[in-house]
Design an enzyme around this catalytic site. Sequence first.
Site, PDB file in Angstrom:
ATOM      1  N   GLY A  13       0.832  -1.219   0.000  1.00 46.73           N
ATOM      2  CA  GLY A  13       0.000   0.000   0.000  1.00 46.73           C
ATOM      3  C   GLY A  13       0.858   1.257   0.000  1.00 46.73           C
ATOM      4  O   GLY A  13       2.097   1.194   0.011  1.00 46.73           O
ATOM      5  N   ARG A  40      -4.766 -10.489  -2.938  1.00 51.37           N
ATOM      6  CA  ARG A  40      -4.667  -9.784  -4.223  1.00 51.37           C
ATOM      7  C   ARG A  40      -3.216  -9.615  -4.684  1.00 51.37           C
ATOM      8  O   ARG A  40      -2.924  -9.738  -5.866  1.00 51.37           O
ATOM      9  CB  ARG A  40      -5.307  -8.382  -4.125  1.00 51.37           C
ATOM     10  N   SER A  41      -2.320  -9.326  -3.753  1.00 48.28           N
ATOM     11  CA  SER A  41      -0.945  -9.111  -4.212  1.00 48.28           C
ATOM     12  C   SER A  41       0.028 -10.159  -3.662  1.00 48.28           C
ATOM     13  O   SER A  41       1.244 -10.014  -3.820  1.00 48.28           O
ATOM     14  CB  SER A  41      -0.478  -7.698  -3.896  1.00 48.28           C
ATOM     15  N   CYS A 130      -2.872  10.708  11.255  1.00 54.15           N
ATOM     16  CA  CYS A 130      -1.851  11.560  10.619  1.00 54.15           C
ATOM     17  C   CYS A 130      -1.984  13.043  11.000  1.00 54.15           C
ATOM     18  O   CYS A 130      -0.985  13.702  11.294  1.00 54.15           O
ATOM     19  CB  CYS A 130      -1.892  11.394   9.099  1.00 54.15           C
ATOM     20  N   GLN A 157      -6.364  18.731   4.185  1.00 54.88           N
ATOM     21  CA  GLN A 157      -5.706  17.431   4.111  1.00 54.88           C
ATOM     22  C   GLN A 157      -5.575  16.884   2.685  1.00 54.88           C
ATOM     23  O   GLN A 157      -6.516  16.923   1.889  1.00 54.88           O
ATOM     24  CB  GLN A 157      -6.458  16.426   5.004  1.00 54.88           C
ATOM     25  N   ARG A 230     -10.793  17.933   3.189  1.00 54.16           N
ATOM     26  CA  ARG A 230      -9.954  17.334   2.137  1.00 54.16           C
ATOM     27  C   ARG A 230      -9.770  18.363   1.024  1.00 54.16           C
ATOM     28  O   ARG A 230     -10.756  18.979   0.582  1.00 54.16           O
ATOM     29  CB  ARG A 230     -10.656  16.087   1.582  1.00 54.16           C
ATOM     30  N   HIS A 237      -0.391  17.214   4.693  1.00 56.49           N
ATOM     31  CA  HIS A 237      -1.516  17.905   5.319  1.00 56.49           C
ATOM     32  C   HIS A 237      -1.032  19.279   5.829  1.00 56.49           C
ATOM     33  O   HIS A 237       0.061  19.388   6.390  1.00 56.49           O
ATOM     34  CB  HIS A 237      -2.044  17.123   6.526  1.00 56.49           C
TER      35      HIS A 237
HETATM   36  P1  A2P Z   1      -3.151  -5.536  -1.336  1.00 55.88           P
HETATM   37  O1  A2P Z   1      -2.092  -4.864  -2.160  1.00 55.88           O
HETATM   38  O2  A2P Z   1      -3.045  -7.024  -1.432  1.00 55.88           O
HETATM   39  O3  A2P Z   1      -4.549  -5.026  -1.592  1.00 55.88           O
HETATM   40  P2  A2P Z   1      -3.759   1.464   0.572  1.00 55.88           P
HETATM   41  O4  A2P Z   1      -4.095   2.141   1.884  1.00 55.88           O
HETATM   42  O5  A2P Z   1      -2.733   2.217  -0.214  1.00 55.88           O
HETATM   43  O6  A2P Z   1      -4.985   1.147  -0.214  1.00 55.88           O
HETATM   44  O7  A2P Z   1      -3.066   0.024   0.985  1.00 55.88           O
HETATM   45  C1  A2P Z   1      -3.682  -0.949   1.766  1.00 55.88           C
HETATM   46  C2  A2P Z   1      -2.693  -2.100   2.079  1.00 55.88           C
HETATM   47  O8  A2P Z   1      -3.358  -3.028   2.939  1.00 55.88           O
HETATM   48  C3  A2P Z   1      -2.265  -2.893   0.860  1.00 55.88           C
HETATM   49  O9  A2P Z   1      -0.940  -3.346   1.037  1.00 55.88           O
HETATM   50  C4  A2P Z   1      -3.246  -4.049   0.880  1.00 55.88           C
HETATM   51  O10 A2P Z   1      -2.785  -5.207   0.210  1.00 55.88           O
HETATM   52  C5  A2P Z   1      -3.301  -4.331   2.363  1.00 55.88           C
HETATM   53  N1  A2P Z   1      -4.492  -5.106   2.731  1.00 55.88           N
HETATM   54  C6  A2P Z   1      -5.785  -4.799   2.523  1.00 55.88           C
HETATM   55  N2  A2P Z   1      -6.594  -5.767   3.008  1.00 55.88           N
HETATM   56  C7  A2P Z   1      -5.797  -6.717   3.552  1.00 55.88           C
HETATM   57  C8  A2P Z   1      -6.010  -7.973   4.216  1.00 55.88           C
HETATM   58  N3  A2P Z   1      -7.230  -8.448   4.425  1.00 55.88           N
HETATM   59  N4  A2P Z   1      -4.921  -8.676   4.616  1.00 55.88           N
HETATM   60  C9  A2P Z   1      -3.683  -8.202   4.422  1.00 55.88           C
HETATM   61  N5  A2P Z   1      -3.407  -7.018   3.803  1.00 55.88           N
HETATM   62  C10 A2P Z   1      -4.434  -6.288   3.368  1.00 55.88           C
END
Ligand code: A2P
Length: 333
Positions: A13, A40-41, A130, A157, A230, A237
Amino acid sequence: MKEYKLALVGATGLVGRTALQVLKEKNLPISEYVFFASSRSAGSKIKFLNKEYIVRELNEHSFDEGFDFAIFSAGGDTSKKYSPIAASKGCIVVDNSSAFRMDDNVPLVVPEVNSDALKKHNGIIANPNCSTIQAVVPLKPLDTKYTIKRIVYSTYQAVSGAGKKGVDDLKNGIKGLPPKKFPYSIFNNCLPHIDDFTENGYTKEELKMINETRKILEKPNLRVTATTVRVPVINCHSESINIEFEKDFDINELRNLLKNSPGIILEDDINNNIYPLATNATGHDEVFVGRIRRDESVPFGINIWVVGDNIRKGAATNAIQIVEKLIEFDKNK
Ligand code: A2P
């Protein structure tokens, strides 16, 4: 020298990526890293300190192998579910979400302000919101010297505070595309609406600023109000903070106090148009303070303008500074 093992949850993220950058710069005694995200990743690759890491999917057994620290930046639901599991396995969690911030058993810490609160925890430490982090850095030394009586926050922000989807909304809005993250176009607008509205008409973001300020400054009855907005800025911010004190002050002394306090860069020279700007603060770990002037409508008050990188000091850097402090305390044990 003792070496530590750290898990980064939400490594893919916006905050997670910045945490990787800050970890590179800090060179802490950490010899093992594991990066977690959602399904997802999972399987994607992260290049970090000349090594390639495979991102793992977070699950109930992720912490079985043993970690010293975990930084969570994956939203409140993920924190609520997995932080207690990590803590139960002996890992100290630094949680970026709002899930545990107001829990009496969880310290809420900005290292320049209240690092002693880290000495007593039950495995979970909360990173504040933040906008609160960058505010309390200058508020703490002012409170110690002049005793704060009341605070009025008005924030401006950046969209990065809403994650990648927030940044996409601004970039798409410039091209004339409709918003997906925010209720209205953030391009050409200021939205007085961050997080959900609550019963008393305040947003959750405003309540976070009010309640977290009281907890960090250890002033549970402090009079604080906030309007959080925002604005179409990518990162950093900006905040107008009106502060009323119990005691009188000399404005030059007060300016010097802020200049010499930890984590602050003073930019306050109106004769040369010097004041804090989002474009200058981005990429920095310090909080920038300027436009310091007396509020002439009350006996002992000031107005200040405070700008900070909400992804660095407001999230990633603050969490890593907490880990750094914990390592320091561990060494001096
Ligand atoms: P992923 O890349 O697999 O979606 P941002 O705030 O920029 O949207 O990032 C959110 C972060 O939190 C990303 O790394 C996302 O991973 C991760 N994330 C979201 N849901 C989950 C989950 N259920 N388990 C682990 N990581 C998560």
